[in-house]
Write a protein that holds these residues in place. Structure first.
Motif, PDB file in Angstrom:
ATOM      1  N   THR A   7     -79.661-116.124  12.897  1.00  0.00           N
ATOM      2  CA  THR A   7     -80.199-115.267  11.763  1.00  0.00           C
ATOM      3  C   THR A   7     -80.397-116.376  10.920  1.00  0.00           C
ATOM      4  O   THR A   7     -80.494-117.276  10.867  1.00  0.00           O
ATOM      5  N   ARG A   8     -81.096-115.792   9.706  1.00  0.00           N
ATOM      6  CA  ARG A   8     -81.487-116.394   8.449  1.00  0.00           C
ATOM      7  C   ARG A   8     -80.353-117.063   8.084  1.00  0.00           C
ATOM      8  O   ARG A   8     -80.667-117.912   6.802  1.00  0.00           O
ATOM      9  N   ASP A   9     -79.007-116.902   7.978  1.00  0.00           N
ATOM     10  CA  ASP A   9     -78.050-117.552   7.555  1.00  0.00           C
ATOM     11  C   ASP A   9     -77.535-118.324   8.470  1.00  0.00           C
ATOM     12  O   ASP A   9     -76.571-119.213   8.157  1.00  0.00           O
ATOM     13  N   GLY A  10     -78.172-118.672   9.639  1.00  0.00           N
ATOM     14  CA  GLY A  10     -77.901-119.463  10.752  1.00  0.00           C
ATOM     15  C   GLY A  10     -76.706-119.296  11.575  1.00  0.00           C
ATOM     16  O   GLY A  10     -75.920-120.242  12.054  1.00  0.00           O
ATOM     17  N   GLU A  11     -76.363-118.076  11.740  1.00  0.00           N
ATOM     18  CA  GLU A  11     -75.603-117.518  12.648  1.00  0.00           C
ATOM     19  C   GLU A  11     -76.095-117.225  13.829  1.00  0.00           C
ATOM     20  O   GLU A  11     -77.248-116.743  14.037  1.00  0.00           O
ATOM     21  N   THR A  12     -75.365-117.728  14.946  1.00  0.00           N
ATOM     22  CA  THR A  12     -75.856-117.390  16.387  1.00  0.00           C
ATOM     23  C   THR A  12     -75.842-116.106  16.853  1.00  0.00           C
ATOM     24  O   THR A  12     -74.752-115.320  16.608  1.00  0.00           O
ATOM     25  N   ARG A  13     -76.493-115.633  17.698  1.00  0.00           N
ATOM     26  CA  ARG A  13     -77.062-114.306  18.008  1.00  0.00           C
ATOM     27  C   ARG A  13     -76.964-114.281  19.506  1.00  0.00           C
ATOM     28  O   ARG A  13     -77.877-113.669  19.995  1.00  0.00           O
ATOM     29  N   GLY A  14     -75.960-114.989  20.259  1.00  0.00           N
ATOM     30  CA  GLY A  14     -75.977-114.894  21.812  1.00  0.00           C
ATOM     31  C   GLY A  14     -76.307-116.266  22.308  1.00  0.00           C
ATOM     32  O   GLY A  14     -76.460-117.463  21.600  1.00  0.00           O
ATOM     33  N   SER A  15     -75.944-116.442  23.500  1.00  0.00           N
ATOM     34  CA  SER A  15     -76.106-117.730  24.348  1.00  0.00           C
ATOM     35  C   SER A  15     -77.513-118.409  24.326  1.00  0.00           C
ATOM     36  O   SER A  15     -78.671-117.611  24.507  1.00  0.00           O
ATOM     37  N   ALA A  16     -77.639-119.856  24.185  1.00  0.00           N
ATOM     38  CA  ALA A  16     -78.903-120.273  24.380  1.00  0.00           C
ATOM     39  C   ALA A  16     -79.167-120.118  26.012  1.00  0.00           C
ATOM     40  O   ALA A  16     -78.514-120.182  26.730  1.00  0.00           O
ATOM     41  N   VAL A  17     -80.654-120.094  26.194  1.00  0.00           N
ATOM     42  CA  VAL A  17     -81.271-120.405  27.532  1.00  0.00           C
ATOM     43  C   VAL A  17     -82.122-121.575  27.648  1.00  0.00           C
ATOM     44  O   VAL A  17     -82.684-122.013  26.722  1.00  0.00           O
ATOM     45  N   ILE A  18     -82.287-122.110  28.802  1.00  0.00           N
ATOM     46  CA  ILE A  18     -83.322-123.548  28.975  1.00  0.00           C
ATOM     47  C   ILE A  18     -84.597-122.857  28.799  1.00  0.00           C
ATOM     48  O   ILE A  18     -85.014-121.719  29.319  1.00  0.00           O
ATOM     49  N   VAL A  19     -85.681-123.610  28.330  1.00  0.00           N
ATOM     50  CA  VAL A  19     -86.850-123.334  28.122  1.00  0.00           C
ATOM     51  C   VAL A  19     -87.581-123.720  29.407  1.00  0.00           C
ATOM     52  O   VAL A  19     -88.037-124.932  29.780  1.00  0.00           O
ATOM     53  N   SER A  20     -87.733-122.709  30.597  1.00  0.00           N
ATOM     54  CA  SER A  20     -88.175-123.178  31.710  1.00  0.00           C
ATOM     55  C   SER A  20     -89.606-123.761  31.853  1.00  0.00           C
ATOM     56  O   SER A  20     -89.608-124.679  32.761  1.00  0.00           O
ATOM     57  N   GLU A  21     -90.526-123.400  31.041  1.00  0.00           N
ATOM     58  CA  GLU A  21     -91.910-124.067  30.925  1.00  0.00           C
ATOM     59  C   GLU A  21     -91.809-125.422  30.738  1.00  0.00           C
ATOM     60  O   GLU A  21     -92.688-126.106  30.850  1.00  0.00           O
ATOM     61  N   LEU A  22     -90.990-125.712  29.881  1.00  0.00           N
ATOM     62  CA  LEU A  22     -90.775-127.233  29.183  1.00  0.00           C
ATOM     63  C   LEU A  22     -89.887-128.091  30.132  1.00  0.00           C
ATOM     64  O   LEU A  22     -89.587-129.167  29.691  1.00  0.00           O
ATOM     65  N   PHE A  23     -89.259-127.458  31.509  1.00  0.00           N
ATOM     66  CA  PHE A  23     -88.078-128.027  31.899  1.00  0.00           C
ATOM     67  C   PHE A  23     -88.613-129.141  33.151  1.00  0.00           C
ATOM     68  O   PHE A  23     -89.895-128.693  33.619  1.00  0.00           O
ATOM     69  N   ASP A  24     -87.906-130.216  32.994  1.00  0.00           N
ATOM     70  CA  ASP A  24     -88.699-131.079  34.129  1.00  0.00           C
ATOM     71  C   ASP A  24     -87.290-131.771  34.671  1.00  0.00           C
ATOM     72  O   ASP A  24     -86.426-132.495  33.843  1.00  0.00           O
ATOM     73  N   ALA A  25     -86.723-131.516  36.039  1.00  0.00           N
ATOM     74  CA  ALA A  25     -85.240-132.029  36.215  1.00  0.00           C
ATOM     75  C   ALA A  25     -85.250-133.640  36.269  1.00  0.00           C
ATOM     76  O   ALA A  25     -84.155-133.816  36.141  1.00  0.00           O
ATOM     77  N   ALA A  26     -86.311-134.284  36.640  1.00  0.00           N
ATOM     78  CA  ALA A  26     -86.271-135.533  36.515  1.00  0.00           C
ATOM     79  C   ALA A  26     -86.553-136.374  35.126  1.00  0.00           C
ATOM     80  O   ALA A  26     -86.565-137.450  35.193  1.00  0.00           O
ATOM     81  N   ALA A  27     -86.612-135.544  34.246  1.00  0.00           N
ATOM     82  CA  ALA A  27     -86.771-136.264  32.878  1.00  0.00           C
ATOM     83  C   ALA A  27     -85.844-135.873  31.817  1.00  0.00           C
ATOM     84  O   ALA A  27     -85.210-135.010  31.797  1.00  0.00           O
ATOM     85  N   ASN A  28     -85.804-136.762  30.726  1.00  0.00           N
ATOM     86  CA  ASN A  28     -85.263-136.461  29.449  1.00  0.00           C
ATOM     87  C   ASN A  28     -86.229-135.811  28.492  1.00  0.00           C
ATOM     88  O   ASN A  28     -87.121-136.411  28.204  1.00  0.00           O
ATOM     89  N   ASP A  29     -86.039-134.383  27.941  1.00  0.00           N
ATOM     90  CA  ASP A  29     -86.711-133.883  27.271  1.00  0.00           C
ATOM     91  C   ASP A  29     -86.212-133.390  25.806  1.00  0.00           C
ATOM     92  O   ASP A  29     -84.928-132.924  26.160  1.00  0.00           O
ATOM     93  N   ALA A  30     -86.444-133.636  24.699  1.00  0.00           N
ATOM     94  CA  ALA A  30     -85.550-133.447  23.786  1.00  0.00           C
ATOM     95  C   ALA A  30     -86.535-133.615  22.515  1.00  0.00           C
ATOM     96  O   ALA A  30     -87.561-133.617  22.407  1.00  0.00           O
TER      97      ALA A  30
END
Length: 319
Positions: free
Chosen positions: A204-227
């Motif tokens: 939210t705009r107050d910085g409160e979470t609204r559910g669990s995070a999910v991985i961004v599959s399009e940016l995922f590389d199993a062999a890499a460190n992405d950050a």
């Protein structure tokens, strides 16, 4: 560097359109997306006024471009060299950066605090900390009433378990202007700082979470460190650091685009003009989309040793 008048006018116009509702949002985003379609980045420059012989990293510009937040392990009161959050101010867009100042004990702790990231409205400051929380490193948020007061931050609050876990979390990025898409909070998570992936959650705009995070599959590389994902204010362009193959150095800057906040990201591309044979990472895009700050341990003219903060700019449509 962009003039204060140009960046301020652009920001004011964007905020006025945002206030008008979803129709205005679409107009703003389309204008911004098209204006950078064929742009080119300038040669990176070392921000000498900010850097020292210690490590400076994870830069973040305030929305008006007049305050630069970053993490540094330069000595603080008492002689400690744990990484703290620091800020430098300047009087105008073309004015020199002033001597950096430690954010102080309200925000910083006795252990490592790093990766500052400001919300578009200037009221929220996200960062990662090794202080006791849920996991190895967790993401915190601090609030301030006056978006111009660099030392008005309140006590940090631990984000909910939708973001923080027993793993290592860092690299917070709140895409406040693109909230018509449910996913508006990007960060990285992994078993260690050297093995992370990019996740997205809803807050939210107050910085409160609204559910669990999910991985961004399009940016995922199993062999890499992405950050350290940095997303343009319209939510249509993302920059991040990655160790994936076909790069220039060990860690490089990469980018991806999409048509709207509801579409998938395109296959990531190496930001070749800005990368070196060293570690180039932690990109941070200004609110007007024209300035990219990043951390690099490259050598060359103006470097101080260790990791420094560098800057590159681009002009709309390559002009």
């Amino acid at each position: 560097m962009i003039s204060r008048s140009t960046s301020t006018v652009a920001l004011v116009v964007a905020l006025q359109l945002l206030a008008c509702g979803s129709e205005s949002d679409q107009v703003t985003f389309e204008m911004q997306a098209s204006s950078f379609a064929n742009s080119e980045w300038s040669s990176p420059e070392n921000i000498a006024a900010i850097n020292s012989t210690f490590n400076e990293q994870a830069p973040s510009l305030s929305p008006d471009g007049l305050s630069l937040y970053f993490g540094s392990n330069r000595p603080r009161a008492g002689g400690s060299t744990d990484t703290d959050l620091w800020v430098s101010h300047r009087s105008c867009g073309d004015c020199p950066w002033e001597t950096p100042v430690n954010l102080g004990p309200v925000v910083n702790s006795s252990v490592g605090d790093n990766g500052p990231s400001l919300s578009l409205d200037g009221h929220l400051l996200f960062f990662t900390s090794a202080r006791p929380g849920i996991g190895l490193n967790d993401i915190y948020v601090s609030h301030r009433a006056n978006p111009k007061d660099d030392f008005g931050w309140g006590p940090p609050v631990l984000l909910g378990d939708g973001v923080n876990t027993t793993a290592f979390e860092a690299g917070a990025e709140y895409v406040q202007s693109a909230e018509d898409g449910k996913a508006n909070f990007y960060f990285n998570r992994g078993p260690s700082q050297a093995a992370q992936d990019i996740y997205v959650a809803s807050i939210t705009r107050d910085g409160e979470t609204r559910g669990s995070a999910v991985i961004v599959s399009e940016l995922f590389d199993a062999a890499a460190n992405d950050a350290a994902a940095s997303v343009r204010t319209d939510g249509r362009e993302v920059f991040f650091g990655s160790s994936r193959i076909h790069g220039v150095g060990n860690l490089d800057l990469w980018f991806s685009t999409r048509r709207s906040v509801h579409d998938a990201w395109s296959p990531p591309e190496n930001l070749t003009p800005l990368n070196s044979g060293a570690n180039d990472q932690q990109p941070s895009l200004s609110s007007d989309g024209r300035t990219l700050l990043f951390a690099s341990d490259r050598s060359g003219l103006g470097t101080f040793g260790g990791t420094d903060i560098w800057m590159s700019t681009r002009t709309p449509s390559g002009h």
